[in-house]
Scaffold this motif. Structure first.
Motif, PDB file in Angstrom:
ATOM      1  N   VAL A  55       0.132 -28.169  31.738  1.00  0.00           N
ATOM      2  CA  VAL A  55      -0.559 -27.413  32.848  1.00  0.00           C
ATOM      3  C   VAL A  55      -0.109 -25.998  32.814  1.00  0.00           C
ATOM      4  CG1 VAL A  55      -0.986 -27.023  35.143  1.00  0.00           C
ATOM      5  CG2 VAL A  55      -1.160 -29.253  34.346  1.00  0.00           C
ATOM      6  N   ARG A  56       1.241 -25.684  32.605  1.00  0.00           N
ATOM      7  CA  ARG A  56       1.890 -24.300  32.580  1.00  0.00           C
ATOM      8  C   ARG A  56       1.148 -23.608  31.655  1.00  0.00           C
ATOM      9  NH1 ARG A  56       7.260 -21.958  31.388  1.00  0.00           N
ATOM     10  NH2 ARG A  56       7.405 -20.293  32.902  1.00  0.00           N
ATOM     11  N   ILE A  57       1.099 -24.156  30.446  1.00  0.00           N
ATOM     12  CA  ILE A  57       0.822 -23.205  29.154  1.00  0.00           C
ATOM     13  C   ILE A  57      -0.900 -23.010  29.469  1.00  0.00           C
ATOM     14  CG2 ILE A  57       0.201 -23.889  26.699  1.00  0.00           C
ATOM     15  CD1 ILE A  57       2.801 -25.650  26.673  1.00  0.00           C
ATOM     16  N   VAL A  58      -1.651 -24.217  30.009  1.00  0.00           N
ATOM     17  CA  VAL A  58      -3.078 -23.845  30.102  1.00  0.00           C
ATOM     18  C   VAL A  58      -3.068 -22.676  30.993  1.00  0.00           C
ATOM     19  CG1 VAL A  58      -5.075 -24.641  30.763  1.00  0.00           C
ATOM     20  CG2 VAL A  58      -3.732 -26.042  29.434  1.00  0.00           C
ATOM     21  N   ALA A  59      -2.334 -22.847  32.285  1.00  0.00           N
ATOM     22  CA  ALA A  59      -2.584 -21.723  33.294  1.00  0.00           C
ATOM     23  C   ALA A  59      -2.187 -20.341  32.598  1.00  0.00           C
ATOM     24  CB  ALA A  59      -1.840 -22.263  34.537  1.00  0.00           C
ATOM     25  N   ARG A  60      -1.085 -20.388  31.760  1.00  0.00           N
ATOM     26  CA  ARG A  60      -0.720 -19.277  31.424  1.00  0.00           C
ATOM     27  C   ARG A  60      -1.481 -18.512  30.556  1.00  0.00           C
ATOM     28  NH1 ARG A  60       5.198 -19.139  28.444  1.00  0.00           N
ATOM     29  NH2 ARG A  60       5.744 -19.539  30.452  1.00  0.00           N
ATOM     30  N   SER A  61      -2.354 -19.236  29.616  1.00  0.00           N
ATOM     31  CA  SER A  61      -3.327 -18.941  28.699  1.00  0.00           C
ATOM     32  C   SER A  61      -4.327 -18.313  29.345  1.00  0.00           C
ATOM     33  CB  SER A  61      -3.712 -20.171  27.922  1.00  0.00           C
ATOM     34  OG  SER A  61      -4.575 -19.691  26.911  1.00  0.00           O
ATOM     35  N   LYS A  62      -4.830 -19.219  30.445  1.00  0.00           N
ATOM     36  CA  LYS A  62      -5.934 -18.500  31.119  1.00  0.00           C
ATOM     37  C   LYS A  62      -5.754 -17.372  31.852  1.00  0.00           C
ATOM     38  CE  LYS A  62      -8.677 -22.809  31.613  1.00  0.00           C
ATOM     39  NZ  LYS A  62      -9.165 -24.006  32.487  1.00  0.00           N
ATOM     40  N   PHE A  63      -4.625 -17.115  32.492  1.00  0.00           N
ATOM     41  CA  PHE A  63      -4.321 -15.925  33.269  1.00  0.00           C
ATOM     42  C   PHE A  63      -4.132 -14.794  32.248  1.00  0.00           C
ATOM     43  CE2 PHE A  63      -0.626 -13.130  34.458  1.00  0.00           C
ATOM     44  CZ  PHE A  63      -1.113 -12.734  35.824  1.00  0.00           C
ATOM     45  N   MET A  64      -3.627 -14.985  31.084  1.00  0.00           N
ATOM     46  CA  MET A  64      -3.552 -13.890  29.906  1.00  0.00           C
ATOM     47  C   MET A  64      -4.729 -13.400  29.785  1.00  0.00           C
ATOM     48  SD  MET A  64      -0.206 -13.148  29.959  1.00  0.00           S
ATOM     49  CE  MET A  64      -0.535 -12.107  28.692  1.00  0.00           C
ATOM     50  N   GLN A  65      -5.752 -14.418  29.423  1.00  0.00           N
ATOM     51  CA  GLN A  65      -7.170 -14.028  29.152  1.00  0.00           C
ATOM     52  C   GLN A  65      -7.738 -13.265  30.071  1.00  0.00           C
ATOM     53  OE1 GLN A  65      -9.000 -17.740  28.186  1.00  0.00           O
ATOM     54  NE2 GLN A  65      -7.999 -18.242  26.561  1.00  0.00           N
ATOM     55  N   VAL A  66      -7.693 -13.622  31.225  1.00  0.00           N
ATOM     56  CA  VAL A  66      -8.480 -12.861  32.338  1.00  0.00           C
ATOM     57  C   VAL A  66      -7.641 -11.537  32.559  1.00  0.00           C
ATOM     58  CG1 VAL A  66      -8.557 -12.958  34.996  1.00  0.00           C
ATOM     59  CG2 VAL A  66      -9.024 -15.037  33.639  1.00  0.00           C
ATOM     60  N   ASN A  67      -6.458 -11.439  32.430  1.00  0.00           N
ATOM     61  CA  ASN A  67      -5.898 -10.242  32.586  1.00  0.00           C
ATOM     62  C   ASN A  67      -6.224  -9.071  31.572  1.00  0.00           C
ATOM     63  OD1 ASN A  67      -4.589 -10.325  35.153  1.00  0.00           O
ATOM     64  ND2 ASN A  67      -2.529 -10.993  34.514  1.00  0.00           N
ATOM     65  N   ASP A  68      -6.229  -9.846  30.226  1.00  0.00           N
ATOM     66  CA  ASP A  68      -6.629  -9.108  29.052  1.00  0.00           C
ATOM     67  C   ASP A  68      -7.937  -8.642  29.220  1.00  0.00           C
ATOM     68  OD1 ASP A  68      -4.229  -9.636  27.939  1.00  0.00           O
ATOM     69  OD2 ASP A  68      -4.898 -11.171  26.535  1.00  0.00           O
ATOM     70  N   LEU A  69      -9.022  -9.252  29.600  1.00  0.00           N
ATOM     71  CA  LEU A  69     -10.322  -8.734  29.978  1.00  0.00           C
ATOM     72  C   LEU A  69     -10.163  -7.645  30.868  1.00  0.00           C
ATOM     73  CD1 LEU A  69     -13.557  -9.054  29.124  1.00  0.00           C
ATOM     74  CD2 LEU A  69     -13.394 -10.945  30.929  1.00  0.00           C
ATOM     75  N   LYS A  70      -9.612  -8.069  32.238  1.00  0.00           N
ATOM     76  CA  LYS A  70      -9.600  -6.887  33.149  1.00  0.00           C
ATOM     77  C   LYS A  70      -9.137  -5.568  32.692  1.00  0.00           C
ATOM     78  CE  LYS A  70      -8.929  -9.792  37.188  1.00  0.00           C
ATOM     79  NZ  LYS A  70      -7.997 -10.136  38.248  1.00  0.00           N
ATOM     80  N   TYR A  71      -7.812  -5.404  31.950  1.00  0.00           N
ATOM     81  CA  TYR A  71      -7.251  -4.447  31.182  1.00  0.00           C
ATOM     82  C   TYR A  71      -8.292  -3.632  30.289  1.00  0.00           C
ATOM     83  CZ  TYR A  71      -2.973  -5.317  33.650  1.00  0.00           C
ATOM     84  OH  TYR A  71      -1.913  -5.709  34.648  1.00  0.00           O
ATOM     85  N   ASN A  72      -8.838  -4.485  29.581  1.00  0.00           N
ATOM     86  CA  ASN A  72     -10.099  -3.946  28.524  1.00  0.00           C
ATOM     87  C   ASN A  72     -11.051  -3.209  29.327  1.00  0.00           C
ATOM     88  OD1 ASN A  72     -11.725  -3.670  26.380  1.00  0.00           O
ATOM     89  ND2 ASN A  72     -11.496  -5.429  25.677  1.00  0.00           N
ATOM     90  N   LEU A  73     -11.547  -3.861  30.400  1.00  0.00           N
ATOM     91  CA  LEU A  73     -12.760  -3.441  31.243  1.00  0.00           C
ATOM     92  C   LEU A  73     -12.217  -2.228  31.719  1.00  0.00           C
ATOM     93  CD1 LEU A  73     -14.265  -6.591  32.786  1.00  0.00           C
ATOM     94  CD2 LEU A  73     -15.464  -4.980  31.128  1.00  0.00           C
TER      95      LEU A  73
END
Length: 110
Positions: free
Chosen positions: A24-42
């Motif tokens: 769960v921690r790995i999945v949550a970290r992965s999703k968090f990183m994807q969301v943050n990466d997208l936000k910073y890209n935007l």
């Protein structure tokens, strides 16, 4: 993402809880990183926009989003997990981030 020999039911029944927590921690970290990466890209793209009409269109598109409201909802199972986590913290059942990372690495590497 299901390991060989383990069913989804095993995870749900609480078998292999330490493995499940790491998963769960790995999945949550992965999703968090994807969301943050997208936000910073935007944000990078938004900062580079110089055309007023384009900025107005972007504002119209996302203008109805209330940034002061949280839309995050959790399930009853997640509430129970958080309650148990808070109890563990109160009872001193904690480990350092380094220890958790070491357990996670051990789990990932077999």
């Amino acid at each position: 993402m299901q390991e060989e020999g383990r069913s989804k039911r095993d995870w749900q029944d609480g078998h292999n809880k330490n493995d499940y927590i790491c998963y769960v921690r790995i999945v949550a970290r992965s999703k968090f990183m994807q969301v943050n990466d997208l936000k910073y890209n935007l944000l990078d793209k938004l900062i580079s926009v110089r055309d007023l009409d384009t900025l107005k269109k972007i504002n119209d598109l996302i203008g109805d989003i209330d940034i002061n409201k949280s839309i995050f909802k959790i399930t009853d199972a997640q509430k129970q997990m958080l309650t148990k986590s808070e109890e563990d913290i109160r009872n001193g059942k904690v480990i350092s981030d380094d220890e958790l990372n070491a357990e996670e690495d051990q789990w990932l590497n077999g």
